[in-house]
Motif scaffolding. Structure first.
Motif, mmCIF file in Angstrom:
data_model
loop_
_atom_site.group_PDB
_atom_site.id
_atom_site.type_symbol
_atom_site.label_atom_id
_atom_site.label_comp_id
_atom_site.label_asym_id
_atom_site.label_seq_id
_atom_site.Cartn_x
_atom_site.Cartn_y
_atom_site.Cartn_z
ATOM 1 N N ASP A 67 0.633 -17.002 -8.528
ATOM 2 C CA ASP A 67 -0.473 -18.153 -8.874
ATOM 3 C C ASP A 67 -0.978 -18.535 -7.217
ATOM 4 O O ASP A 67 -2.112 -18.889 -6.838
ATOM 5 N N GLU A 68 -0.023 -19.097 -6.626
ATOM 6 C CA GLU A 68 -0.621 -19.336 -4.776
ATOM 7 C C GLU A 68 -0.876 -17.867 -4.570
ATOM 8 O O GLU A 68 -1.745 -18.187 -3.397
ATOM 9 N N LEU A 69 0.041 -17.004 -4.522
ATOM 10 C CA LEU A 69 -0.222 -15.875 -3.793
ATOM 11 C C LEU A 69 -1.847 -15.438 -3.624
ATOM 12 O O LEU A 69 -2.893 -14.983 -3.420
ATOM 13 N N VAL A 78 -9.012 -7.473 -0.265
ATOM 14 C CA VAL A 78 -7.687 -6.391 -0.713
ATOM 15 C C VAL A 78 -7.854 -6.550 -1.784
ATOM 16 O O VAL A 78 -6.504 -5.566 -2.099
ATOM 17 N N GLY A 79 -8.580 -6.303 -2.845
ATOM 18 C CA GLY A 79 -8.737 -6.100 -3.988
ATOM 19 C C GLY A 79 -7.507 -7.121 -4.971
ATOM 20 O O GLY A 79 -7.333 -8.026 -4.374
ATOM 21 N N THR A 80 -7.163 -6.954 -5.966
ATOM 22 C CA THR A 80 -6.366 -8.351 -7.084
ATOM 23 C C THR A 80 -5.333 -7.708 -7.112
ATOM 24 O O THR A 80 -4.321 -6.307 -6.667
ATOM 25 N N LEU A 81 -4.400 -9.464 -6.878
ATOM 26 C CA LEU A 81 -2.644 -8.757 -6.631
ATOM 27 C C LEU A 81 -2.673 -8.249 -8.391
ATOM 28 O O LEU A 81 -2.620 -8.767 -9.162
ATOM 29 N N ASN A 95 8.878 -13.073 4.700
ATOM 30 C CA ASN A 95 8.088 -12.054 4.311
ATOM 31 C C ASN A 95 7.977 -11.555 3.207
ATOM 32 O O ASN A 95 9.137 -11.183 2.184
ATOM 33 N N TYR A 96 7.043 -10.766 2.601
ATOM 34 C CA TYR A 96 6.811 -10.650 1.481
ATOM 35 C C TYR A 96 6.028 -8.570 1.362
ATOM 36 O O TYR A 96 5.172 -8.967 1.829
ATOM 37 N N PHE A 97 6.737 -7.750 0.773
ATOM 38 C CA PHE A 97 6.068 -6.840 0.328
ATOM 39 C C PHE A 97 4.295 -6.906 -0.739
ATOM 40 O O PHE A 97 5.174 -7.812 -1.592
ATOM 41 N N VAL A 98 3.300 -6.896 -0.539
ATOM 42 C CA VAL A 98 2.103 -7.237 -1.441
ATOM 43 C C VAL A 98 1.252 -5.846 -1.896
ATOM 44 O O VAL A 98 1.287 -5.082 -1.141
ATOM 45 N N THR A 99 1.462 -5.949 -2.810
ATOM 46 C CA THR A 99 1.080 -4.809 -3.777
ATOM 47 C C THR A 99 -0.724 -4.962 -4.181
ATOM 48 O O THR A 99 -0.426 -5.986 -5.594
ATOM 49 N N THR A 100 -1.960 -4.730 -4.013
ATOM 50 C CA THR A 100 -3.005 -5.354 -4.329
ATOM 51 C C THR A 100 -4.394 -3.491 -5.472
ATOM 52 O O THR A 100 -3.516 -2.629 -5.210
ATOM 53 N N SER A 101 -4.633 -3.930 -5.962
ATOM 54 C CA SER A 101 -5.419 -2.842 -6.563
ATOM 55 C C SER A 101 -6.373 -1.858 -4.855
ATOM 56 O O SER A 101 -6.372 -0.636 -5.408
ATOM 57 N N GLU A 102 -6.181 -2.722 -3.753
ATOM 58 C CA GLU A 102 -6.567 -1.790 -2.414
ATOM 59 C C GLU A 102 -5.442 -1.364 -2.147
ATOM 60 O O GLU A 102 -5.432 -0.521 -0.036
ATOM 61 N N ARG A 160 0.907 -1.921 5.610
ATOM 62 C CA ARG A 160 2.073 -1.693 5.264
ATOM 63 C C ARG A 160 2.422 -0.285 5.780
ATOM 64 O O ARG A 160 1.958 0.695 4.950
ATOM 65 N N LEU A 161 2.708 -0.139 6.456
ATOM 66 C CA LEU A 161 3.744 1.247 7.278
ATOM 67 C C LEU A 161 4.943 1.698 6.059
ATOM 68 O O LEU A 161 5.627 0.874 5.817
ATOM 69 N N GLU A 162 4.349 2.889 6.491
ATOM 70 C CA GLU A 162 5.608 3.862 5.159
ATOM 71 C C GLU A 162 6.624 4.693 6.122
ATOM 72 O O GLU A 162 6.564 4.005 7.490
ATOM 73 N N GLY A 163 7.627 4.844 5.645
ATOM 74 C CA GLY A 163 8.570 5.170 6.404
ATOM 75 C C GLY A 163 10.226 3.923 6.115
ATOM 76 O O GLY A 163 10.339 2.764 5.462
ATOM 77 N N THR A 164 11.004 4.204 6.928
ATOM 78 C CA THR A 164 12.269 3.674 6.680
ATOM 79 C C THR A 164 12.950 2.616 8.167
ATOM 80 O O THR A 164 12.854 4.122 8.779
ATOM 81 N N SER A 165 13.859 2.595 7.709
ATOM 82 C CA SER A 165 14.572 2.128 9.537
ATOM 83 C C SER A 165 15.098 3.706 9.670
ATOM 84 O O SER A 165 16.199 3.685 8.102
ATOM 85 N N VAL A 166 15.345 4.153 10.481
ATOM 86 C CA VAL A 166 16.501 5.257 11.293
ATOM 87 C C VAL A 166 17.895 4.666 11.608
ATOM 88 O O VAL A 166 17.498 3.462 12.979
ATOM 89 N N LEU A 167 18.738 3.896 10.936
ATOM 90 C CA LEU A 167 19.807 3.347 11.220
ATOM 91 C C LEU A 167 20.923 4.396 12.120
ATOM 92 O O LEU A 167 21.753 3.635 12.920
#
Length: 206
Positions: A67-69, A78-81, A95-102, A160-167
């Motif tokens: 509810d805080e976010l 950015v739309g709705t959470l 850090n948080y990954f956030v997904t919204t309707s946008e 948020r960028l696509e992809g993963t870390s290259v270890l």
């Protein structure tokens, strides 16, 4: 004995734990450099193991409730959470990954840097994104500001960028990084703001 603890910690954290009623104190660190919660903690002061129970991700130093976010995001277009989750990697900020309707975003709560220090970095990130550098793009709020406040801490929302870390990077990866760094330097030449290096000569003399 199995000890159940709940904590928010950095991956490199050393934890000193006192057992109530037992008079025993243990200094603990992640097993073999692994992240907390994988197999447990190794006692540095005694030859034994304890297994923690983690309720939050290690790099989430400040817990944000849904509810805080939701309330905070109303100041952004950015739309709705839809969903959000803490990001385990990292050593300094929350850090948080956030997904919204946008779309997909990353929320950062700055744990150390002060509000007056952050506009230089956020504006520079926006400058690089506007010049074609594949970096996160800061999202401005309804007041056209990149920096907000959440849980009494400076906070920002970026794409948020696509992809993963290259270890295990190859020579090809290194070549691409070199080219990207060159492009960043070229793009940075037209950035109008300036800030003294916070880890420069003055800092080294302290």
């Amino acid at each position: 004995d199995q000890i159940r603890i709940c904590l928010i910690a950095a991956p490199s954290l050393t934890l000193t734990l006192s057992l109530p009623g037992r008079g025993e104190i243990f200094t603990l660190s992640p097993l073999g450099g692994e992240r907390v919660g994988v197999r447990g903690w190794r006692s540095l002061s005694r030859k034994r193991f304890v297994t923690p129970f983690l309720e939050a991700n290690m790099a989430v130093f400040t817990r944000v409730l849904r509810d805080e976010l939701q309330s905070w995001l109303t100041d952004y277009s950015v739309g709705t959470l839809i969903d959000f989750r803490g990001i385990e990697s990292g050593i300094e900020n929350t850090n948080y990954f956030v997904t919204t309707s946008e779309g997909e975003f990353v929320l950062t709560l700055f744990e150390i840097l002060k509000p007056q220090e952050l506009p230089f970095y956020l504006n520079f990130m926006a400058h690089l994104a506007n010049h074609g550098i594949p970096c996160p793009r800061p999202i401005a709020n309804l007041q056209n500001q990149y920096l907000g406040e959440l849980k009494n801490k400076p906070a920002s929302l970026v794409s948020r960028l696509e992809g993963t870390s290259v270890l295990k990077p190859s020579a090809m990866h290194c070549a691409k990084v070199g080219k990207l760094l060159a492009n960043m330097h070229l793009a940075g030449k037209s950035y109008p703001l300036f800030m003294d290096n916070p880890r420069g000569p003055a800092w080294r003399k302290q």
